[in-house]
Design a protein around this motif. Structure first.
Motif, PDB file in Angstrom:
ATOM      1  N   THR A  19       0.848  -1.203   0.000  1.00  0.00           N
ATOM      2  CA  THR A  19       0.000   0.000   0.000  1.00  0.00           C
ATOM      3  C   THR A  19       0.877   1.244   0.000  1.00  0.00           C
ATOM      4  OG1 THR A  19      -1.792  -1.097   1.195  1.00  0.00           O
ATOM      5  CG2 THR A  19      -1.730   1.293   1.304  1.00  0.00           C
ATOM      6  N   ILE A  21       0.710   5.264   0.583  1.00  0.00           N
ATOM      7  CA  ILE A  21      -0.095   6.341   1.164  1.00  0.00           C
ATOM      8  C   ILE A  21       0.501   7.656   0.663  1.00  0.00           C
ATOM      9  CG2 ILE A  21      -0.925   7.421   3.282  1.00  0.00           C
ATOM     10  CD1 ILE A  21      -0.176   4.615   4.614  1.00  0.00           C
ATOM     11  N   ARG A  23       0.208  11.459   0.887  1.00  0.00           N
ATOM     12  CA  ARG A  23      -0.365  12.509   1.737  1.00  0.00           C
ATOM     13  C   ARG A  23      -0.188  13.870   1.063  1.00  0.00           C
ATOM     14  NH1 ARG A  23      -1.463  10.007   6.586  1.00  0.00           N
ATOM     15  NH2 ARG A  23      -0.162   8.191   7.057  1.00  0.00           N
ATOM     16  N   ILE A  51      -3.605   4.974  -1.418  1.00  0.00           N
ATOM     17  CA  ILE A  51      -4.487   5.796  -0.590  1.00  0.00           C
ATOM     18  C   ILE A  51      -4.066   7.243  -0.784  1.00  0.00           C
ATOM     19  CG2 ILE A  51      -5.249   6.345   1.749  1.00  0.00           C
ATOM     20  CD1 ILE A  51      -4.479   3.444   2.522  1.00  0.00           C
ATOM     21  N   ASP A  53      -4.389  10.559   0.717  1.00  0.00           N
ATOM     22  CA  ASP A  53      -4.768  11.154   1.993  1.00  0.00           C
ATOM     23  C   ASP A  53      -4.911  12.668   1.839  1.00  0.00           C
ATOM     24  OD1 ASP A  53      -5.180  11.909   4.606  1.00  0.00           O
ATOM     25  OD2 ASP A  53      -3.221  11.242   5.328  1.00  0.00           O
ATOM     26  N   THR A  55      -6.154  14.737   4.145  1.00  0.00           N
ATOM     27  CA  THR A  55      -6.292  15.366   5.458  1.00  0.00           C
ATOM     28  C   THR A  55      -5.711  16.779   5.487  1.00  0.00           C
ATOM     29  OG1 THR A  55      -6.206  13.190   6.510  1.00  0.00           O
ATOM     30  CG2 THR A  55      -5.800  15.095   7.924  1.00  0.00           C
ATOM     31  N   ILE A  84      -9.666   7.391  -1.477  1.00  0.00           N
ATOM     32  CA  ILE A  84      -9.421   8.731  -0.964  1.00  0.00           C
ATOM     33  C   ILE A  84      -9.767   8.748   0.519  1.00  0.00           C
ATOM     34  CG2 ILE A  84     -10.145  11.144  -1.069  1.00  0.00           C
ATOM     35  CD1 ILE A  84     -10.658  10.677  -4.073  1.00  0.00           C
ATOM     36  N   ALA A  85      -8.857   9.281   1.316  1.00  0.00           N
ATOM     37  CA  ALA A  85      -9.071   9.325   2.768  1.00  0.00           C
ATOM     38  C   ALA A  85      -8.951  10.751   3.274  1.00  0.00           C
ATOM     39  CB  ALA A  85      -8.042   8.446   3.479  1.00  0.00           C
ATOM     40  N   GLY A  86      -9.668  11.035   4.346  1.00  0.00           N
ATOM     41  CA  GLY A  86      -9.465  12.259   5.103  1.00  0.00           C
ATOM     42  C   GLY A  86     -10.001  13.548   4.511  1.00  0.00           C
ATOM     43  N   ASP A 109     -10.497   8.267   7.177  1.00  0.00           N
ATOM     44  CA  ASP A 109      -9.072   8.449   7.447  1.00  0.00           C
ATOM     45  C   ASP A 109      -8.291   7.241   6.965  1.00  0.00           C
ATOM     46  OD1 ASP A 109      -9.403   6.439   9.449  1.00  0.00           O
ATOM     47  OD2 ASP A 109      -9.963   7.988  10.889  1.00  0.00           O
ATOM     48  N   VAL A 110      -6.983   7.367   6.955  1.00  0.00           N
ATOM     49  CA  VAL A 110      -6.113   6.289   6.485  1.00  0.00           C
ATOM     50  C   VAL A 110      -6.240   5.054   7.373  1.00  0.00           C
ATOM     51  CG1 VAL A 110      -3.703   5.606   6.118  1.00  0.00           C
ATOM     52  CG2 VAL A 110      -4.496   7.857   5.356  1.00  0.00           C
TER      53      VAL A 110
END
Length: 127
Positions: A19, A21, A23, A51, A53, A55, A84-86, A109-110
């Motif tokens: 994975t 991530i 950010r 992912i 992120d 945020t 898509i997170a956050g 969130d992640v």
């Protein structure tokens, strides 16, 4: 004294197994989207899940929205998961106004993605 030129934008990539991530912080727009596209395309092969992120993202324009839709489609074609997170505040509002909150896989969130591998990136779109 001169002010910084252009939008503030930062990308940080972390790996947790297969994975990635990604950010984001600042503003995702016409000026910054090419940088993110380059980073996302550089993650393959080897990533089973990406992912994004959001945020730290404060602003997203139509270029950023298009990038998210395009990457989601590319993930489906190339056989990896894109989530898509956050998303929060103004960014979440734009996703909701455009209907992308129900089109794209969203998570609050992640941690909720990494902690629930059985979901296959299928989230209800209400982070």
């Amino acid at each position: 004294m001169s002010a910084p030129y252009g939008p503030q934008f930062d990308i940080a990539v972390e790996h947790a197994g297969t994975t990635a991530i990604v950010r984001l912080a600042g503003e995702l727009d016409l000026a910054t989207a090419p940088e993110l596209t380059e980073v996302l395309h550089g993650l393959e092969p080897g990533c089973e899940r990406v992912i994004l992120d959001l945020t730290g993202l404060e602003f997203i324009d139509s270029t950023g929205l298009r990038l998210a839709v395009t990457e989601h489609g590319r993930a489906a074609e190339d056989g990896f998961e894109f989530v898509i997170a956050g998303a929060a505040g103004a960014v979440l509002k734009v996703l909701r106004l455009t209907g992308l909150d129900v089109t794209l896989p969203l998570a609050p969130d992640v941690a909720s993605i990494l902690g629930d591998a059985s979901s296959n990136g299928r989230f209800n779109g209400n982070p």
